[in-house]
Design an enzyme around this catalytic site. Structure first.
Site, short mmCIF file in Angstrom:
data_model
loop_
_atom_site.label_atom_id
_atom_site.label_comp_id
_atom_site.label_asym_id
_atom_site.label_seq_id
_atom_site.Cartn_x
_atom_site.Cartn_y
_atom_site.Cartn_z
N PRO A 174 0.80 -1.23 0.00
CA PRO A 174 0.00 0.00 0.00
C PRO A 174 0.83 1.28 0.00
O PRO A 174 0.43 2.28 -0.61
CB PRO A 174 -0.82 -0.13 1.28
CG PRO A 174 -0.92 -1.59 1.53
CD PRO A 174 0.39 -2.16 1.07
N GLY A 204 -8.73 -3.64 -8.37
CA GLY A 204 -8.62 -4.24 -7.06
C GLY A 204 -9.95 -4.22 -6.34
O GLY A 204 -11.01 -4.04 -6.95
N SER A 205 -9.91 -4.38 -5.04
CA SER A 205 -11.13 -4.45 -4.25
C SER A 205 -11.81 -3.08 -4.18
O SER A 205 -11.18 -2.04 -4.35
CB SER A 205 -10.81 -4.93 -2.84
OG SER A 205 -10.12 -3.92 -2.11
N GLU A 244 -11.44 -0.15 -11.54
CA GLU A 244 -12.16 -1.39 -11.86
C GLU A 244 -12.12 -2.22 -10.59
O GLU A 244 -11.07 -2.71 -10.19
CB GLU A 244 -11.49 -2.11 -13.04
CG GLU A 244 -12.41 -3.12 -13.70
CD GLU A 244 -12.43 -4.46 -13.00
OE1 GLU A 244 -13.40 -4.71 -12.24
OE2 GLU A 244 -11.49 -5.24 -13.19
N GLY A 251 -14.63 -4.43 -7.29
CA GLY A 251 -15.21 -5.73 -7.01
C GLY A 251 -16.57 -5.94 -7.64
O GLY A 251 -17.10 -5.09 -8.37
N GLU A 279 -19.28 -9.75 -1.49
CA GLU A 279 -18.38 -10.39 -2.46
C GLU A 279 -17.52 -11.41 -1.71
O GLU A 279 -16.80 -11.06 -0.78
CB GLU A 279 -17.49 -9.36 -3.14
CG GLU A 279 -16.56 -9.99 -4.17
CD GLU A 279 -15.63 -8.98 -4.81
OE1 GLU A 279 -15.28 -9.16 -6.00
OE2 GLU A 279 -15.24 -8.00 -4.13
N VAL A 280 -17.58 -12.67 -2.12
CA VAL A 280 -16.87 -13.73 -1.42
C VAL A 280 -15.44 -13.86 -1.91
O VAL A 280 -14.51 -14.04 -1.13
CB VAL A 280 -17.61 -15.07 -1.58
CG1 VAL A 280 -16.84 -16.21 -0.91
CG2 VAL A 280 -19.02 -14.97 -1.00
N PHE A 281 -15.22 -13.80 -3.20
CA PHE A 281 -13.92 -14.01 -3.83
C PHE A 281 -13.37 -15.39 -3.50
O PHE A 281 -12.20 -15.58 -3.17
CB PHE A 281 -12.92 -12.91 -3.43
CG PHE A 281 -12.17 -12.34 -4.60
CD1 PHE A 281 -12.83 -11.69 -5.61
CD2 PHE A 281 -10.79 -12.47 -4.69
CE1 PHE A 281 -12.16 -11.17 -6.70
CE2 PHE A 281 -10.09 -11.96 -5.78
CZ PHE A 281 -10.78 -11.30 -6.79
#
Length: 487
Positions: free
Chosen positions: A212, A231-232, A253, A255, A381-383
């Site tokens: 980060p 990313g998320s 772009e 989740g 969102e599970v991913f």
């Protein structure tokens, strides 16, 4: 010597001087299937970002002035290199990202196509003539943004990096690229090596895997004018906020929790196959994954039964050593998040029809039924490889369920009546719609992006989206004589 020979890159980052040591040191490259260290990657820190941004800005003007033919030639060579060395790159995708071989092959194919499409982008008309009330020529032209910062995640590391790197370079920009350190080789070193061998002039591409703090330095550096982030949603909100404070143009772009709607006239065998692919492909670690299966009540029980049977039959294991359908999740943190969402849903009354167990990082494909709309594995969102199934009684209810979500990335609708499916899609906010297909798809020629919490719209792929993403619009007028003014 192998194309990705570790002797070239071990512990190093890539920049204007080629491969060099970083000020942030290096980190282990871990194989999620075994936990083994399979290399060491250089890590770029904030000081490395500053060095890279300065070198990129210095090199960019000459590159922008280079003939489009030369820029296109570099991108075409890059595409051929991805094809020529596909097997080697795929090996790293399998071991480092946990991809099954088919998914790894898809990534190298798309990477090559992104380069070829970017090569064609270099020769696109750069603007348009405008009407003017004065005796002059008036035009709007597209000019390179300058230095573009690209931040890519771990899940499809090659595709999600090259789809910004390639068009940005083709349009005359320099790029500072931060791949996820968990996939630093397949998602970073491979890109650097391709452009190094393709003859890209020094200083135009910098590859700095990092965390980060590296991303924050990328966003705040004044020489980097555009940020392309994948990313998320949580991370994207922070990126967008920081970029706004620095008046940076940012493309997000993010989740998704995409719905796959199965209408009562759908072929059930094909629908179950599409649903399994949409939820279990790459262990569900795809932003477009089918996170919610909305199935007509008349066929919902049979759909659950067949999907659960398919899930139970899918082999899970090390994709480097066996023929498996699912490999490992990327790390223990991701596994524990997935399992908490599943167990939280079961504790809240959901029925576990298949899966819900794991060994090390290998999570069984999971099917949940009898959920409430606030069940964690349905609402979030599970991913991970989890397929929650929710019944509906009418198309209007299906539309309401699909739209009842902060995300809006991808939508699949399965039906024998395609016009009925398209009419249903009109009621659901989303960036991507697939009639009679599942939710996971990507092509270099198509605009890609979502709405709502899924991002800031279609910012990648296709000529128009890429031109808008990586150039600035400049108004130019030309007249034969200097205007005379009454002063």
């Amino acid at each position: 010597m192998e194309f990705l020979d570790p002797k070239r890159w071990t512990g190093l980052i890539f920049g204007a001087e080629g491969w060099r040591t970083s000020q942030a040191g290096d980190a282990p490259v871990t194989e999620p299937a075994t936990g083994a260290e399979i290399g060491r990657a250089g890590i770029g820190g904030p000081a490395d970002v500053a060095t890279a941004a300065a070198a990129a800005a210095a090199a960019q003007r000459a590159w922008a002035a280079t003939s489009y033919e030369e820029r296109a030639a570099v991108l075409r060579r890059a595409g051929r290199l991805f094809e020529e060395h596909a097997a080697e790159i795929q090996g790293w995708l399998v071991r480092e990202s946990g991809s099954v071989p088919g998914k790894a092959a898809f990534e190298t194919h798309v990477a090559a196509q992104e380069c070829y499409e970017a090569a064609a982008l270099a020769s696109q008309p750069p603007g348009e003539l405008l009407p003017t009330a004065k005796p002059r020529l008036s035009l709007a032209r597209r000019v390179p943004a300058g230095v573009v910062g690209v931040i890519a995640p771990f899940n499809a590391p090659l595709i999600l990096g090259i789809r910004s790197v390639a068009p940005a370079l083709a349009l005359g920009n320099a790029v500072v690229f931060k791949p996820d350190p968990r996939t630093a080789i397949c998602g970073g070193v491979s890109v650097a090596r391709v452009f190094e061998e393709a003859g890209l002039p020094a200083g135009l591409l910098h590859v700095l895997p990092g965390g980060p703090d590296t991303g924050q330095a990328l966003i705040t550096d004044p020489r980097i004018r555009v940020i392309s982030f994948t990313g998320s949603t949580a991370a994207g909100r922070a990126v967008g906020e920081l970029a706004a404070r620095h008046l940076k143009r940012v493309h997000l772009e993010l989740g998704g929790n995409s719905a796959l709607v199965v209408l009562d006239d759908a072929d059930l065998d094909l629908a179950v196959s599409a649903g399994a692919w949409g939820s279990f492909f790459h262990q569900g670690q795809i932003c477009m994954t089918a996170g919610r299966h909305l199935v007509h009540a008349a066929i919902a029980d049979e759909y659950v039964e067949r999907l659960a049977a398919k899930a139970d039959a899918l082999p899970v294991g090390d994709p480097a050593t066996g023929e498996v359908a699912l490999g490992p999740l990327i790390d223990a943190g991701q596994r524990d998040k997935v399992h908490a969402l599943v167990t939280g849903s079961v504790d809240g009354g959901a029925r576990l029809a298949a899966g819900g167990t794991y060994e090390n990082l290998f999570y069984r494909p999971t099917v949940l039924a009898g959920l409430r709309s606030d069940a964690p594995a349905y609402a979030e969102e599970v991913f991970g490889p989890v397929a929650p199934v929710m019944p509906f009684s009418s198309p209007e209810e299906a539309a309401a369920l699909a739209a009842d979500c902060e995300y809006g990335l991808s939508l699949g609708i399965l039906t024998r009546d395609t016009m009925r499916g398209l009419a249903l899609a009109d009621l659901i906010p989303t960036g991507i719609v697939h009639i009679n297909d599942q939710t996971v798809d990507d092509e270099a020629v198509a605009p890609f992006g979502g709405v709502g919490a899924s991002g800031t719209g279609s910012r990648f792929g296709g000529t128009r989206a890429n031109l808008e993403a990586f150039t600035e619009t400049q108004w130019v007028t030309i007249q034969g004589d200097i205007s005379r003014y009454p002063v």
